[in-house]
Motif scaffolding. Structure first.
Motif, PDB file in Angstrom:
ATOM      1  N   GLY A 190       0.054  -4.592  -5.167  1.00 20.14           N
ATOM      2  CA  GLY A 190      -0.607  -4.932  -6.431  1.00 20.14           C
ATOM      3  C   GLY A 190       0.338  -5.302  -7.556  1.00 20.14           C
ATOM      4  O   GLY A 190      -0.015  -6.084  -8.451  1.00 20.14           O
ATOM      5  N   THR A 191       1.566  -4.766  -7.544  1.00 23.10           N
ATOM      6  CA  THR A 191       2.472  -4.956  -8.688  1.00 23.10           C
ATOM      7  C   THR A 191       2.726  -6.426  -9.042  1.00 23.10           C
ATOM      8  O   THR A 191       2.735  -6.770 -10.224  1.00 23.10           O
ATOM      9  N   GLY A 219       3.781  -8.474  -1.358  1.00 20.61           N
ATOM     10  CA  GLY A 219       2.366  -8.089  -1.350  1.00 20.61           C
ATOM     11  C   GLY A 219       2.147  -6.918  -2.290  1.00 20.61           C
ATOM     12  O   GLY A 219       2.936  -6.689  -3.204  1.00 20.61           O
ATOM     13  N   ASN A 226      -2.436  -9.925   1.774  1.00 21.78           N
ATOM     14  CA  ASN A 226      -1.424 -10.328   0.782  1.00 21.78           C
ATOM     15  C   ASN A 226      -1.569 -11.811   0.457  1.00 21.78           C
ATOM     16  O   ASN A 226      -1.351 -12.226  -0.679  1.00 21.78           O
ATOM     17  N   ARG A 229      -0.640  -7.769   5.972  1.00 19.18           N
ATOM     18  CA  ARG A 229      -1.469  -6.794   6.666  1.00 19.18           C
ATOM     19  C   ARG A 229      -2.276  -7.548   7.716  1.00 19.18           C
ATOM     20  O   ARG A 229      -2.657  -8.711   7.467  1.00 19.18           O
ATOM     21  N   ASP A 235       5.662  -9.865   3.957  1.00 14.43           N
ATOM     22  CA  ASP A 235       4.889  -9.097   4.929  1.00 14.43           C
ATOM     23  C   ASP A 235       3.408  -9.436   4.773  1.00 14.43           C
ATOM     24  O   ASP A 235       2.992 -10.043   3.784  1.00 14.43           O
ATOM     25  N   ALA A 289       8.580  -4.386   1.806  1.00  8.57           N
ATOM     26  CA  ALA A 289       7.847  -5.299   2.688  1.00  8.57           C
ATOM     27  C   ALA A 289       6.978  -4.379   3.571  1.00  8.57           C
ATOM     28  O   ALA A 289       6.370  -3.441   3.052  1.00  8.57           O
ATOM     29  N   HIS A 302       8.560   2.508   1.568  1.00  9.04           N
ATOM     30  CA  HIS A 302       8.575   1.254   2.329  1.00  9.04           C
ATOM     31  C   HIS A 302       8.805   0.057   1.423  1.00  9.04           C
ATOM     32  O   HIS A 302       8.438   0.059   0.238  1.00  9.04           O
ATOM     33  N   LYS A 360       5.859   5.924  -9.125  1.00  7.97           N
ATOM     34  CA  LYS A 360       6.992   5.410  -8.339  1.00  7.97           C
ATOM     35  C   LYS A 360       8.324   6.087  -8.713  1.00  7.97           C
ATOM     36  O   LYS A 360       9.354   5.812  -8.093  1.00  7.97           O
ATOM     37  N   ARG A 399       0.724  -4.404  10.767  1.00 12.77           N
ATOM     38  CA  ARG A 399       1.320  -5.331   9.799  1.00 12.77           C
ATOM     39  C   ARG A 399       2.361  -6.231  10.449  1.00 12.77           C
ATOM     40  O   ARG A 399       2.833  -5.958  11.550  1.00 12.77           O
TER      41      ARG A 399
HETATM   42  C1  6PG Z   1       2.394  -4.487   1.282  1.00 14.89           C
HETATM   43  C2  6PG Z   1       3.676  -4.698   0.614  1.00 14.89           C
HETATM   44  C3  6PG Z   1       4.401  -3.505   0.170  1.00 14.89           C
HETATM   45  C4  6PG Z   1       4.238  -3.332  -1.331  1.00 14.89           C
HETATM   46  C5  6PG Z   1       4.439  -1.907  -1.727  1.00 14.89           C
HETATM   47  C6  6PG Z   1       4.221  -1.697  -3.197  1.00 14.89           C
HETATM   48  O1  6PG Z   1       1.871  -5.403   1.857  1.00 14.89           O
HETATM   49  O2  6PG Z   1       1.878  -3.359   1.205  1.00 14.89           O
HETATM   50  O3  6PG Z   1       4.231  -5.896   0.531  1.00 14.89           O
HETATM   51  O4  6PG Z   1       5.735  -3.451   0.542  1.00 14.89           O
HETATM   52  O5  6PG Z   1       5.119  -4.174  -2.010  1.00 14.89           O
HETATM   53  O6  6PG Z   1       3.544  -1.117  -1.010  1.00 14.89           O
HETATM   54  O7  6PG Z   1       2.877  -1.977  -3.478  1.00 14.89           O
HETATM   55  P1  6PG Z   1       2.264  -1.867  -4.925  1.00 14.89           P
HETATM   56  O8  6PG Z   1       2.856  -2.946  -5.724  1.00 14.89           O
HETATM   57  O9  6PG Z   1       0.795  -2.063  -4.715  1.00 14.89           O
HETATM   58  O10 6PG Z   1       2.619  -0.502  -5.416  1.00 14.89           O
END
Ligand code: 6PG
Length: 255
Positions: free
Chosen positions: A46-47, A44, A87, A77, A75, A155, A153, A207, A184
């Protein structure tokens, strides 16, 4: 950092998306050649959005055997599937709807359920049925994609959370007070570590600290605990996110 042989350094976010999308397509082709299907766990956040968009576009979209691909989620939300923070919604918009995945090949976590514990147990049953795993056994995904949160964190396994110490269950409900959507559902560390391949995607200067803490500082962060027991681990990191790592220890993506 010698114990992290799978670091792949790329220039920037577009290069990360390209390297990741190619690695996913390669894994899909290899899995289908080996055992007739590809089980793929989406990350999930944004990356991965740009990675998903590349996978859904030529040339890679034509390489991946989508009809033999089954998609799962690392994972979710606890929001409805059409919520902007879902996600599933992100993956659906960027990838699943574009490639015309058969709905029965998309195994989403029910973030909208009234009772997250029940939703977690339900997803655990979905996995056990799909993989035919016995009670206490772990499914073996072909590929798990993960991101890394600023607080460490991965997942929805947050530092210090009891979910990060789970040793039996495959899926748990989590309450992370500091997160924007605190409730979550997440796969657990033993489940992630049972995968044949895990790829982390990390991009951006914000990061850099958490990447260093996870990979080099000996901190017990969820990201450091994810190391497949009988599989491969790759961290694809862009320059900005790798800025605090020692450069001589980081391999470059093949061109
Ligand atoms: C979620 C995730 C989480 C995510 C990281 C990085 O649902 O929030 O799956 O583990 O991969 O928070 O998130 P970004 O890519 O947005 O920095």
């Amino acid at each position: 950092m010698d114990q992290w042989p799978g670091l792949m350094l790329v220039d920037d976010a577009p290069a990360l998306a390209e390297a990741a999308a190619r690695a996913i397509a390669d894994a899909a082709v290899a899995a289908v050649a080996d055992h007739g299907r590809f089980t793929f766990v989406l990350a999930g956040g944004g990356t991965p959005r740009e990675t998903y968009m590349r996978l859904a576009s030529p040339p890679l979209v034509d390489r991946v055997p989508w009809d033999k691909t089954h998609v799962f989620f690392g994972d979710e939300r606890c929001v409805p599937p059409d919520h902007v923070e879902s996600n599933y919604r992100m993956a659906s918009e960027a990838l699943l709807s574009k490639v015309g995945m058969a709905p029965e090949h998309v195994h989403r976590m029910r973030g909208e359920a009234d009772d997250p514990e029940k939703a977690a147990a339900e997803y655990a049953r979905t996995l056990a049925t799909f993989f035919g795993t016995p009670r206490g056994g772990q499914p073996r995904f072909d590929l798990v994609l993960l991101g890394l949160g600023l607080d460490g964190h991965a997942a929805s396994l947050f530092p210090g959370s009891p979910a990060s110490r789970e040793i039996f269950r495959t899926v748990v409900a989590v309450h992370a007070a500091a997160a924007q959507i605190p409730q979550r559902l997440t796969l657990t560390i033993p489940t992630l570590n049972a995968a044949a391949r895990v790829i982390f995607l990390i991009s951006g200067a914000e990061k850099a600290k958490v990447v260093k803490a996870t990979l080099t500082d000996g901190a017990i962060l969820p990201g450091s605990m994810i190391r497949p027991t009988d599989g491969t681990l790759t961290w694809i990191i862009d320059r900005a996110a790798a800025a605090l790592l020692s450069p001589d220890r980081v391999g470059r993506a093949p061109r």
